[in-house]
Enzyme design. Sequence first.
Site, PDB file in Angstrom:
ATOM      1  N   ASP A   1       0.829  -1.204   0.000  1.00  0.00           N
ATOM      2  CA  ASP A   1       0.000   0.000   0.000  1.00  0.00           C
ATOM      3  C   ASP A   1       0.867   1.259   0.000  1.00  0.00           C
ATOM      4  O   ASP A   1       1.562   1.539   0.961  1.00  0.00           O
ATOM      5  CB  ASP A   1      -0.886  -0.018   1.251  1.00  0.00           C
ATOM      6  CG  ASP A   1      -1.995   1.014   1.209  1.00  0.00           C
ATOM      7  OD1 ASP A   1      -1.917   1.935   0.375  1.00  0.00           O
ATOM      8  OD2 ASP A   1      -2.937   0.901   2.007  1.00  0.00           O
TER       9      ASP A   1
ATOM     10  N   HIS B   1      -8.331  -0.630  -8.929  1.00  0.00           N
ATOM     11  CA  HIS B   1      -8.052   0.505  -8.056  1.00  0.00           C
ATOM     12  C   HIS B   1      -6.781   1.239  -8.472  1.00  0.00           C
ATOM     13  O   HIS B   1      -6.761   2.477  -8.519  1.00  0.00           O
ATOM     14  CB  HIS B   1      -7.924   0.001  -6.606  1.00  0.00           C
ATOM     15  CG  HIS B   1      -7.631   1.083  -5.620  1.00  0.00           C
ATOM     16  ND1 HIS B   1      -8.598   1.952  -5.155  1.00  0.00           N
ATOM     17  CD2 HIS B   1      -6.471   1.444  -4.992  1.00  0.00           C
ATOM     18  CE1 HIS B   1      -8.054   2.803  -4.303  1.00  0.00           C
ATOM     19  NE2 HIS B   1      -6.771   2.521  -4.175  1.00  0.00           N
TER      20      HIS B   1
END
Length: 453
Positions: free
Chosen positions: A267, A361
Amino acid sequence: MSKQTPGRKTPGKKIPGPGRTPGPAAQATADKAAPAPAGTDAPVLELSRRRLLGTVGAAGAAGLVAGGAGGALAVTAARDDAPAPLTGIGSTEVAFREERAAHQAGITTPLQANGHLIAFDLAPGTDRKGAAALLRRWSRTAEELMAGRTPDADTGVALDAGPSSLTVTFGFGHSFFGRTGLQKKRPVQLDPLPDFSSDALDPDRSNGDLWIQIGADDALVAFHALRALQKDAAGQARLRWQMNGFNRTPGATARPMTTRNLMGQVDGTNNPRPSDPDFDARIFVGRDTDQEWMRRGSFAVVRRIRMLLDDWEKRSRREQERVIGRRKDNGAPLTGGSETTPMRLDETGADGLPVIPADAHARIAAPESNQGAAMLRRPFSFHDGFRDDGAPDAGLLFICWQADPLRAFTQIQRKLDRGDALSPFLRHEASGLYAVPPAAEPGDYVGRPLLEG
């Protein structure tokens, strides 16, 4: 910029200097009982060279070998349950003020293992003068704690700890300016964020006059700062909401890598880097601002995002990777390479469809899909127990930094809101937007140019 310090100073006691020791399991393996010498019943403890050096240092190891009875005492002290000395993690200090960097700590500082986010509203009757007194007090406490020093009336929670990369960052919410009569100095970038279809925001856990971000690599050091600042606020500001977060501890992986979130995904791969030529222009407010007090400051968007982990974990790894657009093991784009390999958004597979799905995403959030818009993501994970249905109340305390939220967070979130494959697995439950001024000048406090200018 961080530096190594010898640790927190306490009267009459010296904290050992930086140095790493193996963990208990490694020590137990390294240390073994050798056969007892003739005429004795007790085994002799044989220490590995690595533990010997890590426990007492190179000079101490030489003394232990040659020191006879003194050496025997040293071996006794190096038992398996003896606490490790202060390491590089504990002794690392992040400067409250830096000569070359005008922004506050906690923005470009490497992610810490523990974090607290806390918002306050000014107490009734607290005016601009009272707010200035509070910021002056908070700044003084933050500077002391970040240097590893003990403030007055200390609780003693972290008395024996080093600074542990502690950072304290202060920001002002939209409502702060009305409460202090400073509406004319409120930046237009602080206008409320628009509503998004995925929002289910709790107003009691959103916004606030004042916002503080605390980060540290030791949980007690982080909590100690939280309590000290909360005590400083007594009488002038009241707690509105508080959230706790965590990240992977520095040194916990075999090699340095981007952190993972609770979905198991790498992330933050596409984060702007300070070495990028346009980094400052994207993240920090420039000289052309009409609010001079915010020059070289930044804007923080904070979102509490609960992850529907039970639903997510039912998906196969291949499905999860297609939702994100990246491989789960190393963060590489589905078009190949490593984590840092640029995504090839125009590449198609044998079926003629994009290798990175149109609603992935990573594709939708990429600067290439948003006219170059980018923000510096610096989140913490959270886990607040379990909900009534047994699902974990866990997810991401999303924090992003940018020079202009309208051109960064809002632009990207609007696009995600329209068709992000990850959205069904997320719930946005709290939100805040804060103006974070530059660091205080030496001898000054954060926000003085706003409050006294």
